[in-house]
Scaffold this motif. Structure first.
Motif, PDB file in Angstrom:
ATOM      1  N   TYR A 230       0.829  -1.206   0.000  1.00 42.78           N
ATOM      2  CA  TYR A 230       0.000   0.000   0.000  1.00 42.78           C
ATOM      3  C   TYR A 230       0.866   1.259   0.000  1.00 42.78           C
ATOM      4  O   TYR A 230       0.699   2.160  -0.828  1.00 42.78           O
ATOM      5  N   GLN A 234       1.997   4.593  -2.885  1.00 45.01           N
ATOM      6  CA  GLN A 234       1.351   5.813  -2.436  1.00 45.01           C
ATOM      7  C   GLN A 234       2.135   7.060  -2.820  1.00 45.01           C
ATOM      8  O   GLN A 234       1.858   8.103  -2.285  1.00 45.01           O
TER       9      GLN A 234
ATOM     10  N   SER B 172       1.183  13.358   2.994  1.00 45.09           N
ATOM     11  CA  SER B 172       1.371  11.934   3.272  1.00 45.09           C
ATOM     12  C   SER B 172       2.512  11.823   4.286  1.00 45.09           C
ATOM     13  O   SER B 172       3.313  12.753   4.443  1.00 45.09           O
ATOM     14  N   HIS B 210      -2.041  12.336   6.509  1.00 45.95           N
ATOM     15  CA  HIS B 210      -3.014  11.263   6.311  1.00 45.95           C
ATOM     16  C   HIS B 210      -2.247   9.954   6.158  1.00 45.95           C
ATOM     17  O   HIS B 210      -1.038   9.961   5.933  1.00 45.95           O
ATOM     18  N   LEU B 211      -2.963   8.856   6.299  1.00 46.43           N
ATOM     19  CA  LEU B 211      -2.339   7.534   6.169  1.00 46.43           C
ATOM     20  C   LEU B 211      -2.808   6.840   4.890  1.00 46.43           C
ATOM     21  O   LEU B 211      -2.890   5.614   4.827  1.00 46.43           O
ATOM     22  N   GLY B 212      -3.151   7.652   3.866  1.00 45.52           N
ATOM     23  CA  GLY B 212      -3.613   7.075   2.614  1.00 45.52           C
ATOM     24  C   GLY B 212      -5.103   7.268   2.454  1.00 45.52           C
ATOM     25  O   GLY B 212      -5.759   7.916   3.281  1.00 45.52           O
ATOM     26  N   SER B 213      -5.659   6.686   1.408  1.00 45.60           N
ATOM     27  CA  SER B 213      -7.061   6.935   1.084  1.00 45.60           C
ATOM     28  C   SER B 213      -8.022   6.014   1.834  1.00 45.60           C
ATOM     29  O   SER B 213      -9.221   6.234   1.840  1.00 45.60           O
ATOM     30  N   SER B 214      -7.510   4.971   2.493  1.00 50.46           N
ATOM     31  CA  SER B 214      -8.400   4.071   3.232  1.00 50.46           C
ATOM     32  C   SER B 214      -8.851   4.713   4.532  1.00 50.46           C
ATOM     33  O   SER B 214      -8.072   5.389   5.194  1.00 50.46           O
ATOM     34  N   ARG B 215     -10.119   4.474   4.904  1.00 49.45           N
ATOM     35  CA  ARG B 215     -10.595   4.936   6.207  1.00 49.45           C
ATOM     36  C   ARG B 215     -10.278   3.848   7.215  1.00 49.45           C
ATOM     37  O   ARG B 215     -10.896   2.786   7.210  1.00 49.45           O
ATOM     38  N   LEU B 216      -9.293   4.100   8.069  1.00 49.64           N
ATOM     39  CA  LEU B 216      -8.812   3.078   8.996  1.00 49.64           C
ATOM     40  C   LEU B 216      -9.413   3.272  10.380  1.00 49.64           C
ATOM     41  O   LEU B 216      -9.600   4.394  10.838  1.00 49.64           O
ATOM     42  N   ARG B 217      -9.683   2.165  11.058  1.00 51.54           N
ATOM     43  CA  ARG B 217     -10.042   2.238  12.476  1.00 51.54           C
ATOM     44  C   ARG B 217      -8.840   2.762  13.251  1.00 51.54           C
ATOM     45  O   ARG B 217      -7.703   2.654  12.803  1.00 51.54           O
ATOM     46  N   GLU B 219      -7.137   1.632  15.798  1.00 50.24           N
ATOM     47  CA  GLU B 219      -6.041   0.708  16.085  1.00 50.24           C
ATOM     48  C   GLU B 219      -5.271   0.357  14.809  1.00 50.24           C
ATOM     49  O   GLU B 219      -4.056   0.164  14.840  1.00 50.24           O
ATOM     50  N   THR B 220      -5.972   0.330  13.671  1.00 54.53           N
ATOM     51  CA  THR B 220      -5.287   0.057  12.408  1.00 54.53           C
ATOM     52  C   THR B 220      -4.423   1.257  12.029  1.00 54.53           C
ATOM     53  O   THR B 220      -3.310   1.104  11.517  1.00 54.53           O
ATOM     54  N   ILE B 223      -1.162   1.095  13.968  1.00 51.96           N
ATOM     55  CA  ILE B 223      -0.245   0.107  13.393  1.00 51.96           C
ATOM     56  C   ILE B 223       0.338   0.654  12.094  1.00 51.96           C
ATOM     57  O   ILE B 223       1.543   0.567  11.843  1.00 51.96           O
ATOM     58  N   ALA B 224      -0.520   1.257  11.252  1.00 48.47           N
ATOM     59  CA  ALA B 224      -0.054   1.812   9.969  1.00 48.47           C
ATOM     60  C   ALA B 224       0.962   2.936  10.206  1.00 48.47           C
ATOM     61  O   ALA B 224       1.942   3.060   9.462  1.00 48.47           O
ATOM     62  N   SER B 228       4.633   2.675   8.839  1.00 50.90           N
ATOM     63  CA  SER B 228       5.088   3.671   7.863  1.00 50.90           C
ATOM     64  C   SER B 228       6.468   4.203   8.236  1.00 50.90           C
ATOM     65  O   SER B 228       7.370   4.266   7.397  1.00 50.90           O
TER      66      SER B 228
END
Lengths: 235, 235
Positions: A230, A234, B172, B210-217, B219-220, B223-224, B228
Motif C-alpha cells: 500500500y 502511495q 502523506s 493522512h495515512l492514505g485513502s483508506s478509512r482506517l479504524r 487501532e489500524t 499500526i499503519a 510507515s
C-alpha cells in the motif's frame, strides 16, 4: 453516512439481504427516506434512499453513483497460513481489508497446526470491514489450499514469499516490488515455512523477501505485507 | 532460543522476577544449565545459562553479550486515544511493539469515550510482545494524558497528527517525514479529533498527515503509523 453491501445492483431499486436489512433497520434504526450508501463489492458505490424499511428485506432506491476514492492501481493476493488461534487470523483479515487487499487464500503449510478456517465467519468479517472502511470492492476469500497446490495453481505478475531464515538471501519488499500489476504475497505459519517449501516456491518463480529486522508474528507479518505494498504505491 | 526480561542486569548473575521465573521454569520447563537469552529492555541482550531453576526466583548466569540487530535509528512516540473496546487498544500495543515503537501515551481527546487504560495489562502485553519479537528495548507506556496537556508538555524533532478531514490540507507521511531524530505520531479516537484539537496541535508545531485513502479504524491507524515510519527508515 452508513454503507451497506448489496452484490446485485441493477436498475433503480435493490433489496438488501437479511443480514444487511437487519443491520440497517434494526441495529442502525434507519427509517423510510433516509439516505444511505450501497457498495456492490465489485467497484460500484451508489447513493440510495430507503423506500421500504423492512427489517428482513429492506428496499432501497438508487439515486446516484459515487466515485471510488480508494481504487487501487494494484491487485494484491495475500496467501497466509491459518493460525493456532483463529481470532488472530480473523484480526489479520479485518485489518488487511481495511488497509486494502483484493484476495486472501488460507494456505496449509507443513507447520500449520490448525488446518481449518471458519469461512462463514471470515466472510462476515470481510463484509463488516469493507463497510467500516467504505470500500467499493469486497475482498475475495478462497477456500484453504495446500502449499504445493497453491504455488502451482495460482499465479501473478510478481510473487513474493516472506520468510525468517536470515542466512538465506532475501530482498526487502521495496527492492523486490516494481509497483506494477498483480502480486501474490505468501506468509508462513508460526514457526515459518520449511526450507523445502521455500525451495519449491523459488522454483515456481517466487522472490524471497523479508519484512525488516523485527521478528513478527504471522498476523502482524500479513498486515505489514499489505501495508508495505500500500505504502509503496502511495508516492 | 527463549528470551526473558530482567531490567537490572549487572555483574555475572541475575535473578528473574516472579513472572519471568514462572514463565521460564513452569511454562517453558527450562532446567538447570539450559541456555536462554536475557533482554534488559534498555538495549542490552545477553546470553545466559540457568543456574538455579527456582520457579519463583530463577537464578541465571550471564555468559556473554549479543548484538541488537533490531536497533532503530529513530525514536517513535505513539500518542493514541484509548478505545471503546479495550481489547483493540491492547492489540494495537502488541502489534506496534512487534513492529517497533519506543514510547506510547494514551491521549484522552474530546471524543474519547472510554478514558481509562488498564496499565498493568498494557505493561504485561508490552513485555510479552518484546520477548516474542526478541527486542532489546522495552516500549515505555505513560499514564493517560489529556490532549491539551499532552501537546503542550511532550516534544520531539518532528510531530505528526493524523486526521481524516479531507478538506483540510494534509501531507502523506512520506512527504512529512525526514528520517531523522525523534517523532511523535498522534492518532485520534473513533470519530476523529475535533477541528479545535487539530488547530491547537498545529499551533504547537504539529504537521497534519493522512495515512492514505483508506478509512482506517484507530487501532489500524496506529499500526499503519508505526509501520510507515519503520518502512521509511528501511532503505
Amino acid at each position: 453516512m452508513n454503507i451497506f453491501y448489496a452484490p446485485y445492483v441493477s436498475g433503480e431499486k435493490c433489496i438488501l439481504d437479511e443480514r444487511e436489512s437487519r443491520h440497517c433497520i434494526k441495529v442502525l434504526r434507519h427509517r423510510k427516506s433516509d439516505s444511505i450508501i450501497i457498495s456492490d463489492g465489485k467497484g460500484g458505490l451508489f447513493e440510495a434512499v430507503i423506500e421500504n424499511p423492512d427489517p428482513a428485506a429492506c428496499v432501497v432506491k438508487i439515486t446516484g453513483t459515487m466515485e471510488d476514492k480508494q481504487a487501487r492501481t494494484y491487485y494484491l493476493h495475500l496467501a497466509v497460513s491459518p493460525l493456532k488461534n483463529p481470532e488472530r487470523l480473523e484480526w489479520l483479515i479485518e485489518k488487511c481489508v481495511e488497509i486494502g487487499v483484493d484476495e486472501i487464500t488460507p494456505v496449509i503449510c507443513d507447520k500449520t497446526e490448525k488446518k481449518t478456517v471458519r469461512m462463514d465467519r471470515a466472510e462476515g468479517i470481510i463484509i463488516s470491514a469493507m463497510k467500516q472502511s467504505l470500500k467499493a470492492r469486497k475482498t475475495i476469500i478462497n477456500k484453504p489450499e495446500y502449499f504445493a497446490d497453491f504455488i502451482s495453481s495460482f499465479n501473478a505478475d510478481l510473487k513474493l514469499i516472506a520468510h525468517c531464515y536470515g542466512s538465506n538471501p532475501r530482498k526487502s519488499v521495496r527492492e523486490a516490488y516494481n509497483n506494477e500489476g498483480s502480486i501474490i504475497f505468501l506468509i508462513g505459519p508460526e514457526g515459518d515455512f520449511t526450507l523445502n517449501e521455500i525451495a519449491s516456491a523459488l522454483q515456481e518463480g517466487y522472490i524471497p523477501v523479508h519484512l525488516g529486522s523485527s521478528r513478527l508474528r504471522t498476523e502482524t507479518a500479513g498486515i505489514a505485507a499489505c501495508h508495505s505494498i500500500y505504502l509503496l504505491n502511495q508516492c
